[in-house]
Design a protein around this motif. Structure first.
Motif, short mmCIF file in Angstrom:
data_model
loop_
_atom_site.label_atom_id
_atom_site.label_comp_id
_atom_site.label_asym_id
_atom_site.label_seq_id
_atom_site.Cartn_x
_atom_site.Cartn_y
_atom_site.Cartn_z
N TYR A 176 -8.49 -16.75 -8.65
CA TYR A 176 -8.88 -15.92 -9.79
C TYR A 176 -9.47 -16.87 -10.82
O TYR A 176 -8.76 -17.72 -11.35
N THR A 211 1.41 -11.48 -2.39
CA THR A 211 0.72 -10.21 -2.65
C THR A 211 -0.78 -10.36 -2.49
O THR A 211 -1.45 -9.49 -1.93
N ASP A 231 -3.46 -8.42 -0.20
CA ASP A 231 -4.70 -7.84 -0.74
C ASP A 231 -5.90 -8.27 0.11
O ASP A 231 -6.84 -7.49 0.31
N THR A 276 -8.66 -5.27 -0.23
CA THR A 276 -8.72 -4.95 -1.66
C THR A 276 -9.34 -6.10 -2.44
O THR A 276 -10.04 -5.90 -3.42
N ARG A 325 -15.62 0.15 6.44
CA ARG A 325 -15.56 1.13 5.36
C ARG A 325 -14.10 1.53 5.20
O ARG A 325 -13.32 1.43 6.12
N ARG A 326 -13.75 1.95 3.97
CA ARG A 326 -12.32 2.15 3.69
C ARG A 326 -11.68 3.25 4.53
O ARG A 326 -10.55 3.12 4.96
N ARG A 327 -12.41 4.32 4.75
CA ARG A 327 -11.80 5.46 5.46
C ARG A 327 -11.39 5.10 6.89
O ARG A 327 -10.24 5.27 7.26
N ALA A 374 -8.52 2.81 6.86
CA ALA A 374 -7.25 3.45 6.50
C ALA A 374 -6.61 4.17 7.69
O ALA A 374 -5.46 4.58 7.62
N ALA A 390 -2.08 0.62 7.01
CA ALA A 390 -1.44 1.30 5.88
C ALA A 390 -0.70 0.27 5.05
O ALA A 390 -0.30 -0.77 5.56
N LEU A 391 -0.55 0.56 3.77
CA LEU A 391 0.10 -0.39 2.86
C LEU A 391 1.20 0.30 2.07
O LEU A 391 1.01 1.40 1.54
N TYR A 448 5.03 1.40 -7.68
CA TYR A 448 3.92 2.16 -8.22
C TYR A 448 4.43 3.06 -9.34
O TYR A 448 5.53 3.59 -9.28
N ALA A 465 -5.99 1.53 0.20
CA ALA A 465 -5.40 1.51 1.53
C ALA A 465 -5.38 2.90 2.18
O ALA A 465 -5.20 3.03 3.37
N GLY A 486 -8.00 4.82 2.09
CA GLY A 486 -9.36 5.14 2.49
C GLY A 486 -10.25 5.65 1.37
O GLY A 486 -11.34 6.15 1.62
#
Lengths: 275, 368
Positions: free
Chosen positions: A16, A46, A50, A55, A74-76, A79, A83-84, A89, B261, B263
């Motif tokens: 960073y 962590t 990521d 991410t 691609r994210r979809r 996914a 899984a995370l 949260y 995560a 999607g």
């Protein structure tokens, strides 16, 4: 496909701005195992997750997932593979537990599609597996930290991915639910259904559940390999700076780490405490 | 209205036979019902607003004028005073429609901003976007940039809102990631600077200060069909975009790591929604001045009724926002002896209500 499955990290460097977080990370995580990532606070665990989920992007080096650079996915579709369960949260909206777990089906549902009976079945099954079916209609923002964490695990399981990543997912759970969740995951790994990569805080839990351990300290891998080979007093001393003994515990039938309590009464030197 | 309080008595909810729980089901049934009730109320309010005012117009007359104008049957106007069609079509209807559309638009902005900022108390003003639009509009008024009376104020409001958004986003992004806390803080900081700027412009404005002040307090007076079309067009496009990403927005309430995560292209969706909602807010400010609290309270209220799912929250918030704004505008136009600026009215009504919700929220946290 064993050569191209799972994760391969080559000479990964991440920072960073000016602060180096991870460097010279070389790691192979073939599928079918329960991996534990352990290390002191702030050592980059962590961030490593990521990088595995895409991410964050590596500054140098490469992260391959199933033979392909993670940032080309691609994210979809990703996914549906990964899984995370995040560390914690905060949610301020009164979605019900059931609605949150249904979000785990998102990568499998068409954009304007409604969940089918099969999706509801999956949700009922994971709620039963994690033991939260009685919470189904409760607003998730009113749950305790431990209950929320179990909801997050169920949501990630509802995603039905071959690989599951957990970031200290059991940190806010009491021992009963910790054993319940790690036990459920252990079964899934042993049945060959899932690969689990878990950041864990508790060395004894890591010893009991993980096939392989990765020791991380100051952004570097200190040791990685089968649990019985790398979980040694020497490694733990080097990574955590504590004196301990590792023995076999016949009751749990797993390795046990016990600590020398008198050796740590003196305050931690300021230079080390800052790390 | 039902306020949901933490249930400290019974930890187990009622589970219905089919295994689906009562809570989620109730929200699903409630949403279409709420939408139906709100639609009927909005229609009734429109007729009421069209009839009320200095010149009283009966419902029969309103319907006949509308049929004559829209259905092309001029013979229906035979027995009606010649002023009635003009008052209705050129004065009241544009104002009514502008008020309803701006109300709907502000409520939609509220839904989106609250969803993105993960904070049920956020609204278009939190991002400084409205202050930005107000600053641009004041600048245009003070500099007397009457290039074109239709375009100079809206254009400046719009440009200024976009620049403000850009600065706020830039301020709150570190290492390519945007945290919602810094986003709110950046919005407050930039908003404070812009407020000072507006005060300075008012100081410079001399005799024009009244125009700025009145406009900053918000008003729907003398709106025309151009305003209606302008808001309607932007609202239509925005709502389509919001609806397209509604499920992604639900998932984003779990936090950026989780939605990634799951999607969702979190960063991209967040930028698209923020920009769209900011443009919509800027258009509203450029048409009607600053009208606060509608964008904050409507989504909040509707969340109590239909739950937090944005796919249900968005449509009912649009209707409720339109209804509230039209109601408030009709009160200030036709009921009160003096026309109070609508921004003042919504703040007077909305402020105490906001305090109430705020207390309610605090109590929930204490128990939680």
């Amino acid at each position: 496909m064993a050569e191209t499955g799972g994760f391969q990290l080559h000479n990964v460097f991440f920072a960073y701005d000016e602060t180096t977080v991870l460097e010279e990370i070389n790691l192979e995580l073939p599928p079918g195992r329960f991996y534990g990532i352990v290390g002191p606070n702030g050592c980059g665990k962590t961030t490593l997750l990521d990088l595995l989920t895409g991410t964050q992007r590596v500054r140098r080096g490469s992260v391959l997932f199933q033979g392909r650079a993670i940032d080309t996915y691609r994210r979809r579709p990703l996914a549906r593979q990964l899984a995370l369960v995040p560390q914690e949260y905060a949610i301020d909206f009164a979605f019900t537990v059931e609605e949150v777990i249904l979000m785990g089906r998102h990568p499998h549902l068409p954009r304007f599609g409604q969940p089918a009976a099969a999706d509801w079945e999956i949700i009922d099954r994971v709620m039963a597996e994690i033991g939260i079916d009685h919470l189904a209609g409760r607003p998730v923002n009113e749950l305790s930290g431990g209950e929320k964490q179990r909801v997050a695990v169920a949501r990630a399981l509802a995603q039905q991915t071959p690989t599951l990543l957990l970031d200290e997912a059991t940190a806010s759970l009491d021992i009963r639910y910790t054993l319940n969740i790690l036990g459920a995951l252990r079964q899934r790994v042993s049945r060959g259904e899932q690969t689990v990569i878990a950041v864990l805080h508790d060395l004894n839990l890591a010893a009991a559940f993980c096939d392989h351990l990765v020791f991380l300290n100051r952004g570097r891998i200190q040791a990685a390999g089968p649990t019985d080979q790398v979980l040694t007093p020497a490694t733990i001393a080097r990574v955590f700076g504590v004196e301990c003994a590792v023995s076999h515990d016949s009751f749990s039938n797993a390795a046990r780490v016990s600590f020398n309590l008198t050796a740590h009464k003196q305050p931690i030197p300021a230079a080390e405490a800052r790390q | 209205m039902e306020i949901i309080l933490p249930d400290t008595q019974s930890p187990t909810p009622v589970i219905e036979k089919n295994g689906r729980t009562g809570h989620a089901n109730r929200a699903k049934v409630r949403a279409p019902l709420t939408a139906l009730v709100l639609s009927c109320a909005l229609l009734a309010m429109t007729l009421l607003a069209a009839g009320a005012g200095y010149m009283e117009i009966g419902v029969g007359e309103i319907i006949r004028v509308l049929l004559a104008q829209l259905g092309g049957r001029p013979e229906l106007l035979a027995e009606i005073d010649q002023a009635v069609p003009f008052v209705l079509m050129e004065v009241r209807l544009p104002r009514i429609l502008t008020a309803a559309l701006v109300g709907a638009a502000l409520a939609a902005c509220g839904v989106i901003f609250q969803g993105i900022l993960l904070n049920p108390l956020a609204d278009p003003y939190t991002l400084g976007v409205s202050s930005g639009a107000a600053f641009g509009a004041s600048l245009a008024l003070v500099a007397n940039l009457a290039l074109n009376e239709y375009f100079s104020v809206p254009l400046f409001a719009f440009i200024s809102a976009v620049i403000t958004l850009f600065i706020v986003l830039r301020l709150s992004t570190f290492n390519g990631r945007m945290s919602t806390t810094t986003l709110i803080l950046s919005g407050v900081i930039v908003g404070a600077i812009l407020s000072a700027g507006i005060s300075f412009l008012k100081y410079l404005a001399d005799e024009q200060v009244a125009v700025i002040v009145f406009w900053l307090m918000g008003s729907f007076a003398s709106r025309d069909w151009f305003d209606v079309l302008r808001v309607a067009a932007v609202l239509l496009v925005s709502v389509l975009i919001f609806a397209y990403y509604a499920r992604d927005l639900n998932i984003m309430s779990l936090g950026g790591r989780t939605s990634d995560a799951l999607g969702v292209e979190t960063a991209r969706v967040r930028t698209i929604l923020l920009v769209t909602a900011s443009l919509l807010a800027a258009v509203c400010v450029s048409v009607s001045g600053i009208i606060g609290f509608v964008g904050l309270i409507i989504p909040h209220l509707m969340r109590f009724v239909v739950g937090p799912d944005n796919r249900r929250l968005l449509p009912v918030s649009l209707l409720a926002g339109a209804l509230l704004m039209l109601g408030a505008d009709t009160v200030t136009r036709a009921v009160l002896p003096v026309e109070v600026p609508i921004g003042v009215l919504t703040a007077l009504l909305g402020g105490p209500f906001f305090c109430f919700i705020f207390r309610q929220k605090q109590r929930r946290y204490r128990f939680g």
